[in-house]
Design a protein around this motif. Structure first.
Motif, mmCIF file in Angstrom:
data_model
loop_
_atom_site.group_PDB
_atom_site.id
_atom_site.type_symbol
_atom_site.label_atom_id
_atom_site.label_comp_id
_atom_site.label_asym_id
_atom_site.label_seq_id
_atom_site.Cartn_x
_atom_site.Cartn_y
_atom_site.Cartn_z
ATOM 1 N N MET A 80 0.834 -1.199 0.000
ATOM 2 C CA MET A 80 0.000 0.000 0.000
ATOM 3 C C MET A 80 0.869 1.248 0.000
ATOM 4 O O MET A 80 1.865 1.319 0.728
ATOM 5 C CB MET A 80 -0.925 0.030 1.217
ATOM 6 C CG MET A 80 -1.837 1.262 1.226
ATOM 7 S SD MET A 80 -3.157 1.235 2.460
ATOM 8 C CE MET A 80 -2.246 1.659 3.937
ATOM 9 N N VAL A 81 0.466 2.217 -0.806
ATOM 10 C CA VAL A 81 1.054 3.559 -0.773
ATOM 11 C C VAL A 81 0.081 4.424 0.020
ATOM 12 O O VAL A 81 -1.011 4.735 -0.455
ATOM 13 C CB VAL A 81 1.256 4.124 -2.188
ATOM 14 C CG1 VAL A 81 1.863 5.525 -2.118
ATOM 15 C CG2 VAL A 81 2.121 3.199 -3.022
ATOM 16 N N PRO A 82 0.431 4.809 1.252
ATOM 17 C CA PRO A 82 -0.540 5.490 2.111
ATOM 18 C C PRO A 82 -0.763 6.935 1.713
ATOM 19 O O PRO A 82 0.094 7.568 1.077
ATOM 20 C CB PRO A 82 0.104 5.402 3.497
ATOM 21 C CG PRO A 82 1.576 5.374 3.215
ATOM 22 C CD PRO A 82 1.724 4.597 1.930
ATOM 23 N N GLU A 83 -1.906 7.458 2.098
ATOM 24 C CA GLU A 83 -2.166 8.883 1.937
ATOM 25 C C GLU A 83 -1.145 9.667 2.761
ATOM 26 O O GLU A 83 -0.836 9.318 3.895
ATOM 27 C CB GLU A 83 -3.582 9.210 2.413
ATOM 28 C CG GLU A 83 -3.960 10.671 2.273
ATOM 29 C CD GLU A 83 -5.345 10.974 2.802
ATOM 30 O OE1 GLU A 83 -5.652 12.165 2.972
ATOM 31 O OE2 GLU A 83 -6.119 10.013 3.062
ATOM 32 N N GLY A 84 -0.589 10.705 2.172
ATOM 33 C CA GLY A 84 0.389 11.510 2.887
ATOM 34 C C GLY A 84 1.812 11.005 2.773
ATOM 35 O O GLY A 84 2.730 11.552 3.396
ATOM 36 N N VAL A 143 8.688 8.581 -4.500
ATOM 37 C CA VAL A 143 9.424 7.746 -3.550
ATOM 38 C C VAL A 143 8.473 6.770 -2.856
ATOM 39 O O VAL A 143 8.783 5.584 -2.678
ATOM 40 C CB VAL A 143 10.171 8.604 -2.505
ATOM 41 C CG1 VAL A 143 10.863 7.707 -1.480
ATOM 42 C CG2 VAL A 143 11.188 9.510 -3.182
ATOM 43 N N ALA A 144 7.301 7.262 -2.460
ATOM 44 C CA ALA A 144 6.327 6.408 -1.769
ATOM 45 C C ALA A 144 5.881 5.247 -2.662
ATOM 46 O O ALA A 144 5.780 4.099 -2.206
ATOM 47 C CB ALA A 144 5.130 7.240 -1.326
ATOM 48 N N ILE A 145 5.626 5.539 -3.932
ATOM 49 C CA ILE A 145 5.241 4.475 -4.859
ATOM 50 C C ILE A 145 6.415 3.540 -5.094
ATOM 51 O O ILE A 145 6.263 2.309 -5.084
ATOM 52 C CB ILE A 145 4.737 5.079 -6.191
ATOM 53 C CG1 ILE A 145 3.432 5.838 -5.961
ATOM 54 C CG2 ILE A 145 4.526 3.975 -7.238
ATOM 55 C CD1 ILE A 145 2.935 6.595 -7.177
ATOM 56 N N GLY A 146 7.597 4.121 -5.290
ATOM 57 C CA GLY A 146 8.785 3.299 -5.505
ATOM 58 C C GLY A 146 9.068 2.376 -4.337
ATOM 59 O O GLY A 146 9.435 1.210 -4.520
ATOM 60 N N ARG A 147 8.909 2.864 -3.119
ATOM 61 C CA ARG A 147 9.134 2.039 -1.923
ATOM 62 C C ARG A 147 8.192 0.839 -1.905
ATOM 63 O O ARG A 147 8.602 -0.276 -1.585
ATOM 64 C CB ARG A 147 8.946 2.890 -0.668
ATOM 65 C CG ARG A 147 9.179 2.131 0.635
ATOM 66 C CD ARG A 147 8.999 3.049 1.828
ATOM 67 N NE ARG A 147 7.659 3.641 1.872
ATOM 68 C CZ ARG A 147 7.284 4.582 2.729
ATOM 69 N NH1 ARG A 147 8.166 5.049 3.603
ATOM 70 N NH2 ARG A 147 6.057 5.063 2.713
ATOM 71 N N MET A 157 -1.924 -1.029 -3.815
ATOM 72 C CA MET A 157 -3.040 -0.194 -3.363
ATOM 73 C C MET A 157 -2.535 1.235 -3.183
ATOM 74 O O MET A 157 -1.530 1.472 -2.496
ATOM 75 C CB MET A 157 -3.614 -0.721 -2.048
ATOM 76 C CG MET A 157 -4.083 -2.169 -2.145
ATOM 77 S SD MET A 157 -5.024 -2.753 -0.703
ATOM 78 C CE MET A 157 -3.810 -2.543 0.611
ATOM 79 N N LEU A 158 -3.222 2.172 -3.796
ATOM 80 C CA LEU A 158 -2.821 3.578 -3.780
ATOM 81 C C LEU A 158 -3.908 4.405 -3.112
ATOM 82 O O LEU A 158 -5.053 4.422 -3.573
ATOM 83 C CB LEU A 158 -2.596 4.083 -5.205
ATOM 84 C CG LEU A 158 -1.485 3.390 -6.002
ATOM 85 C CD1 LEU A 158 -1.707 3.559 -7.492
ATOM 86 C CD2 LEU A 158 -0.135 3.958 -5.621
ATOM 87 N N ASP A 159 -3.545 5.107 -2.035
ATOM 88 C CA ASP A 159 -4.511 5.929 -1.306
ATOM 89 C C ASP A 159 -4.261 7.400 -1.616
ATOM 90 O O ASP A 159 -3.315 8.001 -1.123
ATOM 91 C CB ASP A 159 -4.377 5.661 0.198
ATOM 92 C CG ASP A 159 -5.545 6.228 0.998
ATOM 93 O OD1 ASP A 159 -6.437 6.846 0.389
ATOM 94 O OD2 ASP A 159 -5.558 6.045 2.229
#
Length: 234
Positions: A80-84, A143-147, A157-159
């Motif tokens: 999951m890529v969290p919101e924020g 970076v968040a998506i890459g991680r 999952m993308l928030d």
């Protein structure tokens, strides 16, 4: 690939999800839509193991995963890529990315996954030694998506990936999501940009007060004037 059946969840005495059911087929982009407080993020928290459901079933690739820990769920192939974004601001871009590859199924493939992430986001390669907290909002989202991709997920999952980003960056972000699907990933998308989300999705589900109020093929939801006005605010 993913089947959610009669999911009930909440926080303390507050029940947020009221018997939510939906499916995500392999290779699809499916979007969850709805107003703030409708239960979208709560749904993702249940799927990722952050929140334990009160009842209901979550089946991923034929196996029940409701109640599993977040590390077990990532190990099974869900990220999951969290919101924020939730990056570590005093760590470098590369260090943040490498944190996504510490599970046993991903660690042996760290180098090739890092190369893939840098191929998707060339700017991250240029700034791999820069502190994550000094990046722009769009770069931090990369970076968040890459991680998340570093864990070698089969379901991403993308928030709210476009939240707070400039229009040009948003357009690029949706192009990346489509590219990820083209490369074999299945994607569950929670997104405030309803029009863009439906344009790239196969199907959509509208959450209202913790229930699925509407669902259908994305193009049908976009084309129906009543649903656009009543449920999507468009």
């Amino acid at each position: 690939m993913l089947s959610v059946e009669n999911l009930v969840a909440g926080y303390g005495n507050i029940q947020v999800l009221q018997s939510v059911s939906f499916d995500v087929g392999q290779g699809q982009i499916v979007c969850l839509l709805g107003a703030n407080g409708a239960g979208k993020t709560t749904t993702l928290r249940c799927l990722s193991g952050i929140l334990r459901p009160r009842s209901g079933r979550i089946i991923f690739e034929g196996e029940p995963i409701a109640g599993r820990t977040p590390s077990e769920i990532v190990q099974r192939g869900i990220a999951m890529v969290p919101e924020g974004r939730r990056l570590f601001p005093r760590m470098t871009v590369r260090e943040n990315l490498e944190l996504g590859s510490f599970i046993s199924r991903a660690k042996p493939h760290r180098r090739e996954m890092l190369e893939w992430v840098f191929h998707l986001f060339p700017r991250l390669e240029e700034r791999q030694n820069q502190l994550a907290g000094t990046l722009s909002g769009g770069e931090q989202q990369m970076v968040a998506i890459g991680r998340a991709l570093m864990s070698r997920p089969r379901l991403l999952m993308l928030d709210e990936p476009s939240l707070g980003l400039a229009p040009l960056i948003v357009q690029n972000m949706f192009q990346i999501i489509q590219q990820l699907r083209a490369e074999g990933l299945t994607i569950l998308l929670v997104e405030q940009n309803l029009h863009q989300a439906l344009k790239i999705s196969d199907r959509g589900y509208v959450l209202e007060n913790g229930r699925i109020a509407l669902h259908g093929q994305a193009e049908e939801l976009l084309a129906n004037p009543h649903t656009r006005k009543a449920y999507l605010g468009m």
